[in-house]
Scaffold this active site. Structure first.
Site, PDB file in Angstrom:
ATOM      1  N   HIS A   1       0.787  -1.241   0.000  1.00  0.00           N
ATOM      2  CA  HIS A   1       0.000   0.000   0.000  1.00  0.00           C
ATOM      3  C   HIS A   1       0.814   1.284   0.000  1.00  0.00           C
ATOM      4  O   HIS A   1       0.270   2.348  -0.234  1.00  0.00           O
ATOM      5  CB  HIS A   1      -0.952   0.035   1.208  1.00  0.00           C
ATOM      6  CG  HIS A   1      -0.296   0.532   2.453  1.00  0.00           C
ATOM      7  ND1 HIS A   1       0.459  -0.282   3.246  1.00  0.00           N
ATOM      8  CD2 HIS A   1      -0.247   1.766   3.017  1.00  0.00           C
ATOM      9  CE1 HIS A   1       0.932   0.419   4.259  1.00  0.00           C
ATOM     10  NE2 HIS A   1       0.529   1.652   4.147  1.00  0.00           N
TER      11      HIS A   1
HETATM   12  C1  UD1 Z   1      -1.783   6.357   5.249  1.00  0.00           C
HETATM   13  C2  UD1 Z   1      -0.501   6.842   5.873  1.00  0.00           C
HETATM   14  C3  UD1 Z   1       0.474   5.698   6.058  1.00  0.00           C
HETATM   15  C4  UD1 Z   1      -0.175   4.509   6.737  1.00  0.00           C
HETATM   16  C5  UD1 Z   1      -1.425   4.136   5.972  1.00  0.00           C
HETATM   17  C6  UD1 Z   1      -2.151   2.963   6.592  1.00  0.00           C
HETATM   18  C7  UD1 Z   1       0.058   9.158   5.319  1.00  0.00           C
HETATM   19  C8  UD1 Z   1       0.991  10.033   4.585  1.00  0.00           C
HETATM   20  N1  UD1 Z   1       0.171   7.861   5.070  1.00  0.00           N
HETATM   21  O1  UD1 Z   1      -1.558   6.064   3.896  1.00  0.00           O
HETATM   22  O2  UD1 Z   1       1.546   6.158   6.876  1.00  0.00           O
HETATM   23  O3  UD1 Z   1       0.729   3.410   6.767  1.00  0.00           O
HETATM   24  O4  UD1 Z   1      -2.298   5.257   5.948  1.00  0.00           O
HETATM   25  O5  UD1 Z   1      -3.186   2.494   5.759  1.00  0.00           O
HETATM   26  O6  UD1 Z   1      -0.734   9.627   6.116  1.00  0.00           O
HETATM   27  N2  UD1 Z   1      -8.643   5.547   0.291  1.00  0.00           N
HETATM   28  C9  UD1 Z   1      -9.935   5.108   0.176  1.00  0.00           C
HETATM   29  N3  UD1 Z   1     -10.605   4.794   1.317  1.00  0.00           N
HETATM   30  C10 UD1 Z   1     -10.063   4.930   2.528  1.00  0.00           C
HETATM   31  C11 UD1 Z   1      -8.760   5.390   2.627  1.00  0.00           C
HETATM   32  C12 UD1 Z   1      -8.058   5.694   1.509  1.00  0.00           C
HETATM   33  O7  UD1 Z   1     -10.465   4.972  -0.901  1.00  0.00           O
HETATM   34  O8  UD1 Z   1     -10.703   4.622   3.522  1.00  0.00           O
HETATM   35  C13 UD1 Z   1      -7.856   5.840  -0.915  1.00  0.00           C
HETATM   36  C14 UD1 Z   1      -7.947   7.269  -1.312  1.00  0.00           C
HETATM   37  O9  UD1 Z   1      -8.443   7.334  -2.584  1.00  0.00           O
HETATM   38  C15 UD1 Z   1      -6.537   7.840  -1.248  1.00  0.00           C
HETATM   39  C16 UD1 Z   1      -5.661   6.619  -1.057  1.00  0.00           C
HETATM   40  O10 UD1 Z   1      -6.508   5.541  -0.657  1.00  0.00           O
HETATM   41  O11 UD1 Z   1      -6.197   8.503  -2.407  1.00  0.00           O
HETATM   42  C17 UD1 Z   1      -4.620   6.859   0.000  1.00  0.00           C
HETATM   43  O12 UD1 Z   1      -5.187   7.328   1.208  1.00  0.00           O
HETATM   44  P1  UD1 Z   1      -4.344   8.153   2.287  1.00  0.00           P
HETATM   45  O13 UD1 Z   1      -5.302   8.814   3.181  1.00  0.00           O
HETATM   46  O14 UD1 Z   1      -3.255   8.932   1.657  1.00  0.00           O
HETATM   47  O15 UD1 Z   1      -3.702   7.067   3.202  1.00  0.00           O
HETATM   48  P2  UD1 Z   1      -2.821   5.785   2.950  1.00  0.00           P
HETATM   49  O16 UD1 Z   1      -2.260   5.599   1.649  1.00  0.00           O
HETATM   50  O17 UD1 Z   1      -3.615   4.677   3.531  1.00  0.00           O
END
Ligand code: UD1
Length: 364
Positions: free
Chosen positions: A204
């Protein structure tokens, strides 16, 4: 109940999947001592990533939900900062507890610090060499301004003692270990009852999903494994796989699923022959559960797992060529009997409550 300075609450801010997991034990350990203000930033919002965890781990409904959702790093961090500042200014907690290294951690820290509210950083003192990785920026910035730093390992505590002579530094161990200990008895029947050997893979991190060549190499590597692979897919990774047509690279041995709940993840890590991951949490959970791990990164913040050979690093770009051989070697070596106490023994939340009591005593 220990007296709070000026009888104001203690805030605890979280918002991503691993933070809800850790908040489950922290809230329980802190609530008997101080009135709590629980703030969920809403960085994660999918059922499997968050709401299911509230249910499984019995986390109380947050007092405040900031609802920041997904966005670019700058806007996500800024949204947490501005929304958390409104809430913290209204409730005036005497301190704010933040966890880990996410954009939620940094945003909430800046909000508190700018209101002169002392910050308690849980999972402090970890370092990687890539200074521009989002999590590295976040953890270094939070460690620089926090009043109390709770370190999960001796190495992290020693580093903080050298960096921050002015802060309260406590070697507490890792609250993720507390959560695992507490839930081990609930695992029966959570891993499909499968007895055949399989590999669990999780992917991820932005460093991997934003590098399509590396991601392709990993997908090819997994597809070449002689064992079935279970791949629960994080929403970020699913988006990238779909947008770039990479699902077609995934071999028939790989079964792609929704993200798993906490209990299912732990049960699956324990049942797996080998774990292949880029997650910090899964690396430690494999270490505690005795399952050999391969980490698809060039470095890890959890270096103790490498020293005892629970974990091996593999650069994602080399996965297509190297992963099959490495998985075979790790699988045939069998389950681990390494020392499992590098991150404490499951009493981190209690030690964090003690550190916060010390902070409170200093401020009265
Ligand atoms: C975040 C943390 C990371 C942690 C991870 C655990 C930061 C910089 N990174 O990254 O340190 O290890 O969480 O999972 O804060 N999305 C969804 N649904 C959700 C959550 C995310 O669709 O419930 C999608 C979104 O489209 C987004 C992408 O996932 O663009 C990334 O979400 P983001 O909030 O940046 O978090 P993580 O990549 O999970």
């Amino acid at each position: 109940m220990a007296p709070s300075p000026a009888d104001s609450p203690l805030a605890i801010c979280y918002g991503t999947r691993p933070q809800v997991i850790k908040a489950s034990v922290l809230i329980e350990a802190l609530a008997p001592h101080w009135p709590l203000l629980t703030v969920d930033t809403g960085q994660h919002y999918d059922y499997e990533l968050n709401a299911l965890l509230y249910e499984q781990l019995g986390v109380r409904k947050p007092d405040v939900l900031l609802g920041v959702g997904s966005d670019s790093h700058d806007r996500q961090t800024a949204a947490v900062l501005t929304k958390a500042a409104v809430v913290l200014d209204e409730h005036r907690p005497w301190a704010a507890v933040v966890i880990g290294d996410t954009n939620s951690t940094l945003g909430a820290t800046l909000a508190a610090a700018k209101l002169r509210i002392p910050v308690v950083h849980v999972e402090a003192g970890l370092r990687a060499s890539d200074l521009l990785m989002a999590e590295e920026i976040n953890r270094r910035a939070v460690d620089a301004v926090a009043a109390a730093l709770c370190a999960p390992s001796r190495q992290a505590a020693d580093r903080l003692r050298a960096e921050r002579r002015d802060a309260l530094i406590a070697l507490t161990g890792d609250v993720a270990r507390d959560v695992l200990e507490r839930n081990l008895a609930r695992l029966a029947g959570r891993s499909d009852g499968a007895t055949d050997a399989f590999v669990l893979a999780t992917l991820h991190r932005a460093e991997l999903t934003d590098d399509l060549d590396a991601l392709r190499s990993v997908l090819v590597g997994l597809s070449r494994l002689p064992l079935p692979v279970r791949l629960p897919v994080h929403p970020r990774t699913r988006g990238v796989l779909e947008r770039h047509g990479l699902l077609s690279l995934i071999g028939a041995n790989v079964s792609v699923t929704q993200p798993l709940g906490y209990l299912e993840t732990i049960a699956t890590i324990r049942a797996a022959r080998v774990v292949v991951t880029d997650s910090g949490g899964v690396q430690r959970e494999a270490y505690w559960l005795g399952t050999p791990c391969i980490t698809l990164r060039r470095e890890t913040e959890w270096t103790e797992t490498l020293t005892c050979h629970a974990n091996r690093l593999l650069a994602p770009s080399e996965a297509a060529a190297e992963l099959p051989g490495l998985v075979a070697a790790r699988a045939s070596a069998g389950r681990g009997t390494w020392d499992q106490t590098a991150y404490g023994v499951g009493d981190a939340a209690v030690k964090i409550a003690e550190a916060i009591s010390q902070l409170a005593a200093r401020r009265r």
